[in-house]
Enzyme design. Structure first.
Site, mmCIF file in Angstrom:
data_model
loop_
_atom_site.group_PDB
_atom_site.id
_atom_site.type_symbol
_atom_site.label_atom_id
_atom_site.label_comp_id
_atom_site.label_asym_id
_atom_site.label_seq_id
_atom_site.Cartn_x
_atom_site.Cartn_y
_atom_site.Cartn_z
ATOM 1 N N ARG A 7 4.510 -2.305 -7.706
ATOM 2 C CA ARG A 7 3.473 -3.332 -7.883
ATOM 3 C C ARG A 7 3.231 -3.982 -9.258
ATOM 4 O O ARG A 7 2.495 -5.152 -9.247
ATOM 5 C CB ARG A 7 2.209 -2.800 -7.383
ATOM 6 C CG ARG A 7 2.167 -2.691 -5.689
ATOM 7 C CD ARG A 7 0.901 -2.249 -5.099
ATOM 8 N NE ARG A 7 0.413 -0.747 -5.422
ATOM 9 C CZ ARG A 7 1.021 0.287 -4.988
ATOM 10 N NH1 ARG A 7 1.660 0.276 -4.021
ATOM 11 N NH2 ARG A 7 0.509 1.250 -5.289
ATOM 12 N N GLU A 45 -1.926 10.509 -9.450
ATOM 13 C CA GLU A 45 -3.341 10.831 -8.669
ATOM 14 C C GLU A 45 -3.119 11.551 -7.290
ATOM 15 O O GLU A 45 -3.953 12.393 -6.996
ATOM 16 C CB GLU A 45 -4.212 9.403 -8.461
ATOM 17 C CG GLU A 45 -5.633 9.531 -8.099
ATOM 18 C CD GLU A 45 -6.348 8.570 -7.451
ATOM 19 O OE1 GLU A 45 -5.605 7.406 -7.382
ATOM 20 O OE2 GLU A 45 -7.444 8.657 -7.232
HETATM 21 P P1 AMP Z 1 -2.075 6.787 -12.001
HETATM 22 O O1 AMP Z 1 -0.685 7.279 -12.744
HETATM 23 O O2 AMP Z 1 -2.948 7.920 -11.631
HETATM 24 O O3 AMP Z 1 -2.784 6.078 -13.215
HETATM 25 O O4 AMP Z 1 -1.790 6.058 -10.846
HETATM 26 C C1 AMP Z 1 -1.556 4.658 -11.136
HETATM 27 C C2 AMP Z 1 -0.310 4.227 -9.970
HETATM 28 O O5 AMP Z 1 -0.615 4.888 -8.846
HETATM 29 C C3 AMP Z 1 -0.224 2.964 -9.836
HETATM 30 O O6 AMP Z 1 1.125 2.417 -9.645
HETATM 31 C C4 AMP Z 1 -0.949 2.359 -8.588
HETATM 32 O O7 AMP Z 1 -0.401 1.377 -7.862
HETATM 33 C C5 AMP Z 1 -1.036 3.824 -7.818
HETATM 34 N N1 AMP Z 1 -2.414 4.175 -7.379
HETATM 35 C C6 AMP Z 1 -2.884 5.301 -7.742
HETATM 36 N N2 AMP Z 1 -4.434 5.351 -7.209
HETATM 37 C C7 AMP Z 1 -4.423 4.390 -6.518
HETATM 38 C C8 AMP Z 1 -5.358 3.708 -5.577
HETATM 39 N N3 AMP Z 1 -6.651 4.445 -5.575
HETATM 40 N N4 AMP Z 1 -5.040 2.611 -4.748
HETATM 41 C C9 AMP Z 1 -3.768 1.901 -5.129
HETATM 42 N N5 AMP Z 1 -3.092 2.343 -5.882
HETATM 43 C C10 AMP Z 1 -3.100 3.520 -6.592
#
Ligand code: AMP
Length: 181
Positions: free
Chosen positions: A65, A102
């Protein structure tokens, strides 16, 4: 452009999907945003005006994305776009970093020749959650001898404090849309 107004406009388009891709995650679906070209143009112009001061030389977008807005911003500013991809997708020589999401764990890669030593790289993704993905991208940039010029997101989940992790790499961190809970 008024960023607060744009934030409300984008928030109105983002669709929240509970328990995707795993139970307990409230997924922020930006696909409806992409169906609105006027709003997308405002997002791209806002990103351009914010990063103008960061002296970036390359924009690195994170799969997948980070590929929606990253190339438009890069090319409008006359900068190269470099994809950060999931492991096994890039055909040439790569460097890799593994990290915690996450939800789950993952490995991302960049082509070894994608960044020249000393180049200032702006890292872009659609959403900042815990910061693990963007931090891994920052580590890739550093492995290749690049400097992190800043981080650019459409959405930030403020309550997960990903920004605190990224502050180690650059003081420039910008998101249009914030969720406080
Ligand atoms: P993080 O590494 O935890 O910052 O997660 C970021 C990545 O996971 C990005 O590429 C986001 O597109 C995806 N992502 C994580 N949590 C969500 C969420 N609640 N909604 C949409 N995409 C998420």
């Amino acid at each position: 452009m008024n960023i607060k107004e744009l934030e409300q406009e984008v928030k109105g388009l983002i669709r929240e999907i509970p328990d995707f891709p795993v139970k307990g995650i409230l997924f922020k679906d930006i696909m409806p945003v992409l169906r609105n070209p006027q709003v997308c143009n405002k997002i791209i112009r806002t990103f351009e005006s914010v990063v103008r001061d960061w002296n970036g030389e390359v924009i690195a977008g994170i799969e997948s994305r980070g590929f929606f807005f990253g190339p438009s911003v890069a090319f409008n500013l006359g900068l190269p776009f470099v994809p950060v991809r999931k492991v096994g997708k890039l055909p040439g020589d790569t460097v890799a970093v593994s990290y915690n999401l996450e939800y789950g764990t993952a490995t991302i890669e960049m082509h070894s020749d994608a960044i020249q030593p000393g180049q200032r790289v702006i890292i872009h993704d659609d959403l900042l959650a815990t910061g693990g993905t963007a931090e891994a991208a920052a580590q890739l940039v550093q492995k290749l001898g690049g400097q992190v010029a800043g981080f650019l997101f459409l959405v930030e989940l403020d309550f997960l404090a990903g920004r605190e992790i990224l502050a180690k790499y650059s003081e420039n961190i910008f998101s249009i849309v914030h969720y406080e809970k």
